[in-house]
Design a protein around this motif. Structure first.
Motif, short mmCIF file in Angstrom:
data_model
loop_
_atom_site.label_atom_id
_atom_site.label_comp_id
_atom_site.label_asym_id
_atom_site.label_seq_id
_atom_site.Cartn_x
_atom_site.Cartn_y
_atom_site.Cartn_z
N ARG A 146 37.19 37.45 67.94
CA ARG A 146 37.58 38.38 67.06
C ARG A 146 38.29 38.99 67.98
O ARG A 146 38.20 39.10 68.80
CB ARG A 146 35.94 39.68 67.22
N ILE A 147 39.55 39.82 67.44
CA ILE A 147 40.08 41.40 67.41
C ILE A 147 39.93 42.15 67.00
O ILE A 147 39.55 42.09 65.99
CB ILE A 147 42.05 40.57 67.72
N SER A 185 43.46 48.06 71.44
CA SER A 185 43.40 46.04 71.14
C SER A 185 41.98 45.43 71.61
O SER A 185 42.27 45.58 72.56
CB SER A 185 44.83 45.93 70.36
N VAL A 186 41.50 44.44 71.44
CA VAL A 186 40.39 44.57 72.33
C VAL A 186 40.56 42.78 71.97
O VAL A 186 40.43 42.86 70.22
CB VAL A 186 38.98 45.20 72.51
N ALA A 187 40.73 41.40 72.20
CA ALA A 187 40.45 40.17 72.26
C ALA A 187 39.13 39.68 72.85
O ALA A 187 39.13 40.31 73.38
CB ALA A 187 41.27 39.86 72.43
N ILE A 188 38.04 39.55 72.05
CA ILE A 188 37.06 38.84 71.72
C ILE A 188 36.58 37.79 72.00
O ILE A 188 36.90 37.00 70.98
CB ILE A 188 35.86 40.47 71.64
N ASP A 201 47.92 38.40 71.90
CA ASP A 201 48.62 40.15 71.88
C ASP A 201 47.77 41.09 71.77
O ASP A 201 47.08 42.01 70.50
CB ASP A 201 49.87 40.35 70.75
N ALA A 202 46.79 41.61 73.23
CA ALA A 202 45.36 42.74 72.08
C ALA A 202 46.26 43.49 74.09
O ALA A 202 46.09 42.98 74.87
CB ALA A 202 44.49 41.79 73.18
N ASP A 203 45.76 44.21 74.20
CA ASP A 203 45.41 45.17 75.02
C ASP A 203 44.33 44.50 76.34
O ASP A 203 44.44 44.83 77.28
CB ASP A 203 45.03 47.06 74.94
N ALA A 220 48.98 39.26 84.93
CA ALA A 220 50.57 39.93 85.34
C ALA A 220 51.40 39.63 84.19
O ALA A 220 52.53 40.42 83.57
CB ALA A 220 50.97 38.37 85.71
N ARG A 221 50.25 39.50 82.78
CA ARG A 221 51.29 39.31 80.76
C ARG A 221 50.91 41.38 80.88
O ARG A 221 50.86 41.67 79.08
CB ARG A 221 50.96 38.54 80.59
N GLY A 222 50.22 41.67 81.56
CA GLY A 222 49.95 43.46 81.02
C GLY A 222 48.80 43.49 80.76
O GLY A 222 48.13 45.17 79.38
N ARG A 223 48.04 43.15 80.33
CA ARG A 223 46.63 43.15 80.11
C ARG A 223 45.78 43.50 80.93
O ARG A 223 45.07 43.35 82.68
CB ARG A 223 46.35 41.45 79.62
N TYR A 224 44.44 44.14 80.87
CA TYR A 224 43.38 43.74 81.18
C TYR A 224 42.80 43.00 80.84
O TYR A 224 42.91 42.51 79.85
CB TYR A 224 42.77 45.67 80.55
N VAL A 225 41.84 42.55 81.93
CA VAL A 225 40.70 41.80 81.53
C VAL A 225 39.04 42.07 82.09
O VAL A 225 38.87 42.45 82.78
CB VAL A 225 40.94 40.49 82.77
#
Length: 289
Positions: A146-147, A185-188, A201-203, A220-225
């Motif tokens: 889900r996103i 945006s959050v990828a789940i 492409d998600a924050d 490195a690609r600018g995402r939070y994990v």
């Protein structure tokens, strides 16, 4: 097949159709006991079929164990007591207990585990954001991940608090990119989401666990994990599954459709008062000390 096992399998198919499972997955009825007990009215829900869960299950006559994770995943050439996981399956079968695994079909289905995680992300903004399928769309029934897209951005600290509250956790692991930003945006992905989330492409990437280099690449690609522990992203869904299962069983008793039960089976299962038991021995395998 016992009427309890048959009925529960049909109910689970309505909740999370097995066609939604990933091609690599091992889902469905894993073990069918050849000696089902007529007095077994308990169904146990667990994330993992551990030795502790086995011992808990054997204390009460149990018709079926629904274990979210497959206890048999790799091909085997033998089934012996020397292997603890195999021993659990053999002992359950001898005790009249069958074993079913829904795994990724329960992730993908609408109203399944990933949608439950999305609810935690939305928090009080449930009415002002949207949830879309991430990955392969599998008809109208769902898809792999889900996103969540929020109408109003929030700081990462707010998202962390929402997730910790939803999962009842005191701590989560967060990877931060060099440039900090608000979250829109959050990828789940429940469990281990490295392969599904890669390149999305998600924050924020929100999952249970990722490999070290997957985390480094995402940051490195600018995402939070945000990593919460593999089974911590799954176990809280079991009470929801228990309710869905009871509702689906009640529906089967009333339903006269061809894919349901026969009239005789509906009468028989209607007499049962099934005990849907969420395992008390099932827990995340790692402690933070």
């Amino acid at each position: 097949m016992s009427i309890v096992v048959k009925s529960v399998c049909k109910a689970l198919e309505r909740i999370a159709p097995l066609r939604l499972a990933e091609s690599w997955d091992k889902v469905g009825l894993i073990i069918e006991s050849p000696v089902p007990r007529s007095d077994a009215k308990r169904v146990v829900l667990t994330i993992d079929l551990t030795t502790a869960v086995l011992e808990e299950t054997l204390k009460v006559p149990t018709a079926l164990v629904i274990t979210y994770h497959p206890p048999l995943f790799q091909p085997i050439t033998s089934l012996t007591l020397a292997n603890p996981l195999q021993a659990s399956l053999l002992k359950l079968s001898a005790a009249g207990t069958s074993v079913f695994c829904p795994h990724s079909s329960l992730d993908a289905t609408w109203g399944g585990i990933n949608d439950w995680l999305a609810e935690g992300v939305m928090g009080l903004q449930k009415a002002t954001g949207k949830v879309d399928i991430l990955g392969e769309v599998k008809g109208e029934a769902g898809g792999a991940g889900r996103i969540v897209t929020l109408d109003e951005p929030i700081p990462i600290e707010e998202l962390v608090q929402r997730v910790k509250k939803h999962l009842v956790l005191s701590q989560v692991d967060v990877g931060r990119p060099l440039v900090q930003k608000s979250i829109k945006s959050v990828a789940i992905c429940a469990g281990a989401g490295g392969s599904l989330l890669s390149g999305v492409d998600a924050d924020v990437y929100f999952t249970g666990e990722m490999q070290h280099h997957e985390v480094l690449g995402a940051v490195a690609r600018g995402r939070y994990v945000m990593l919460c522990g593999h089974t911590n992203t799954e176990r809280g869904y079991l009470p929801i599954l228990a309710k869905k299962l009871l509702d689906a069983l009640s529906e089967l008793v009333r339903d006269e459709s061809p894919d349901g039960l026969s009239p005789e089976e509906r009468i028989e299962i209607g007499k049962y008062q099934l005990d849907i038991h969420i395992s008390e021995a099932d827990r995340h395998p790692l402690d933070r000390m």
